[in-house]
Design a protein around this motif. Structure first.
Motif, PDB file in Angstrom:
ATOM      1  N   CYS A  12       0.838  -1.202   0.000  1.00 45.28           N
ATOM      2  CA  CYS A  12       0.000   0.000   0.000  1.00 45.28           C
ATOM      3  C   CYS A  12       0.875   1.255   0.000  1.00 45.28           C
ATOM      4  O   CYS A  12       2.080   1.181   0.251  1.00 45.28           O
ATOM      5  CB  CYS A  12      -0.907   0.009   1.228  1.00 45.28           C
ATOM      6  SG  CYS A  12      -2.009  -1.404   1.330  1.00 45.28           S
ATOM      7  N   THR A  39      -1.258  -1.480  -4.621  1.00 47.67           N
ATOM      8  CA  THR A  39      -2.444  -0.662  -4.804  1.00 47.67           C
ATOM      9  C   THR A  39      -2.071   0.423  -5.820  1.00 47.67           C
ATOM     10  O   THR A  39      -0.885   0.747  -5.993  1.00 47.67           O
ATOM     11  CB  THR A  39      -2.907  -0.020  -3.478  1.00 47.67           C
ATOM     12  OG1 THR A  39      -1.883   0.867  -3.008  1.00 47.67           O
ATOM     13  CG2 THR A  39      -3.230  -1.077  -2.426  1.00 47.67           C
ATOM     14  N   ALA A  42       0.205   2.977  -4.460  1.00 51.27           N
ATOM     15  CA  ALA A  42       1.521   2.472  -4.045  1.00 51.27           C
ATOM     16  C   ALA A  42       2.531   2.479  -5.179  1.00 51.27           C
ATOM     17  O   ALA A  42       3.743   2.474  -4.928  1.00 51.27           O
ATOM     18  CB  ALA A  42       1.395   1.064  -3.470  1.00 51.27           C
ATOM     19  N   SER A  61      -1.083  -4.428 -10.523  1.00 52.34           N
ATOM     20  CA  SER A  61      -1.882  -3.427  -9.819  1.00 52.34           C
ATOM     21  C   SER A  61      -3.289  -3.331 -10.394  1.00 52.34           C
ATOM     22  O   SER A  61      -4.085  -2.529  -9.928  1.00 52.34           O
ATOM     23  CB  SER A  61      -1.211  -2.054  -9.876  1.00 52.34           C
ATOM     24  OG  SER A  61      -1.134  -1.600 -11.211  1.00 52.34           O
ATOM     25  N   VAL A  79       0.084  -8.237   3.650  1.00 52.04           N
ATOM     26  CA  VAL A  79      -0.222  -6.854   3.274  1.00 52.04           C
ATOM     27  C   VAL A  79       0.710  -5.981   4.107  1.00 52.04           C
ATOM     28  O   VAL A  79       0.571  -5.895   5.321  1.00 52.04           O
ATOM     29  CB  VAL A  79      -1.691  -6.484   3.563  1.00 52.04           C
ATOM     30  CG1 VAL A  79      -2.006  -5.116   2.971  1.00 52.04           C
ATOM     31  CG2 VAL A  79      -2.641  -7.546   3.043  1.00 52.04           C
ATOM     32  N   ALA A  82       0.364  -1.842   5.337  1.00 55.42           N
ATOM     33  CA  ALA A  82      -1.085  -1.737   5.148  1.00 55.42           C
ATOM     34  C   ALA A  82      -1.566  -0.392   5.682  1.00 55.42           C
ATOM     35  O   ALA A  82      -1.246  -0.021   6.799  1.00 55.42           O
ATOM     36  CB  ALA A  82      -1.796  -2.874   5.869  1.00 55.42           C
ATOM     37  N   THR A  83      -2.326   0.303   4.880  1.00 52.29           N
ATOM     38  CA  THR A  83      -2.821   1.621   5.274  1.00 52.29           C
ATOM     39  C   THR A  83      -4.191   1.543   5.953  1.00 52.29           C
ATOM     40  O   THR A  83      -4.898   0.538   5.856  1.00 52.29           O
ATOM     41  CB  THR A  83      -2.938   2.543   4.046  1.00 52.29           C
ATOM     42  OG1 THR A  83      -3.847   1.945   3.120  1.00 52.29           O
ATOM     43  CG2 THR A  83      -1.585   2.797   3.398  1.00 52.29           C
ATOM     44  N   ASN A  85      -6.853   3.058   5.062  1.00 49.70           N
ATOM     45  CA  ASN A  85      -7.870   2.900   4.032  1.00 49.70           C
ATOM     46  C   ASN A  85      -8.009   1.432   3.615  1.00 49.70           C
ATOM     47  O   ASN A  85      -9.118   0.894   3.557  1.00 49.70           O
ATOM     48  CB  ASN A  85      -7.504   3.773   2.827  1.00 49.70           C
ATOM     49  CG  ASN A  85      -8.614   3.877   1.823  1.00 49.70           C
ATOM     50  OD1 ASN A  85      -9.769   4.054   2.186  1.00 49.70           O
ATOM     51  ND2 ASN A  85      -8.264   3.779   0.554  1.00 49.70           N
ATOM     52  N   THR A  86      -6.898   0.779   3.327  1.00 47.22           N
ATOM     53  CA  THR A  86      -6.942  -0.610   2.873  1.00 47.22           C
ATOM     54  C   THR A  86      -7.476  -1.532   3.959  1.00 47.22           C
ATOM     55  O   THR A  86      -8.291  -2.427   3.688  1.00 47.22           O
ATOM     56  CB  THR A  86      -5.556  -1.068   2.397  1.00 47.22           C
ATOM     57  OG1 THR A  86      -5.202  -0.297   1.238  1.00 47.22           O
ATOM     58  CG2 THR A  86      -5.530  -2.548   2.055  1.00 47.22           C
TER      59      THR A  86
END
Length: 168
Positions: A12, A39, A42, A61, A79, A82-83, A85-86
């Motif tokens: 991410c 993503t 990313a 992607s 992941v 990882a953000t 949002n994700t």
């Protein structure tokens, strides 16, 4: 043809993404064939050509076109980073990107998933995020964060230790 265990590494858009090559090296040393899935955001954080050279595989992607070969199925997914949002979208089953589509299916397919968050403390203490972490854990996803003591960090090797526990 892929030989070996296939690890999808979903990346991410967060600062540590630029250093994800370290996680690739560690995973390859443990015998994983690594497929990077980024993503869309990313892609600006990673060195796509270097990662493609390191893995010997294209960074993905987007969904494949009908005439493109189907990729090998993941034996496991990490992941990292990882953000916010994700993680929230993953927990809600939102599949509006290729990466999230893979994550949406993984628990239902029995694919082990380890999530290494890189989320600011202000966001990691919000109720939506805490619920998302709890919901993912209920489905068997390993989220490597203590929401009460969250600080952004990326212990790459820890993700592989937890993955080994899940896949042994």
């Amino acid at each position: 043809m892929t030989t070996g265990k296939v690890l999808y590494l979903i990346v991410c858009a967060a600062g540590p993404a630029a250093d994800v090559c370290r996680l690739v090296t560690l995973a390859q040393a443990e015998g994983w064939v690594v497929q990077i899935v980024a993503t869309p955001s990313a892609l600006d954080f990673i060195d796509v050509p270097a990662l493609e050279q390191q893995t010997g595989r294209p960074v993905r992607s987007r969904y494949r076109k009908p005439d493109e070969p189907k990729p090998a199925r993941a034996d496991a997914i990490i992941v990292a980073p990882a953000t916010y949002n994700t993680i929230n979208k993953f927990a809600r089953g939102i599949a509006d990107t290729y990466a999230l589509g893979l994550l949406a299916e993984a628990p239902g397919l029995g694919i082990p998933v380890v999530v290494l968050p890189f989320v600011q403390t202000a966001l990691a203490t919000r109720i939506p995020f805490l619920r998302a972490v709890s919901d993912l854990r209920e489905e068997g996803v390993r989220v490597l964060i203590d929401p009460e003591e969250s600080e952004p960090h990326c212990p790459w090797s820890r993700t592989l230790e937890v993955l080994a526990e899940l896949t042994s």
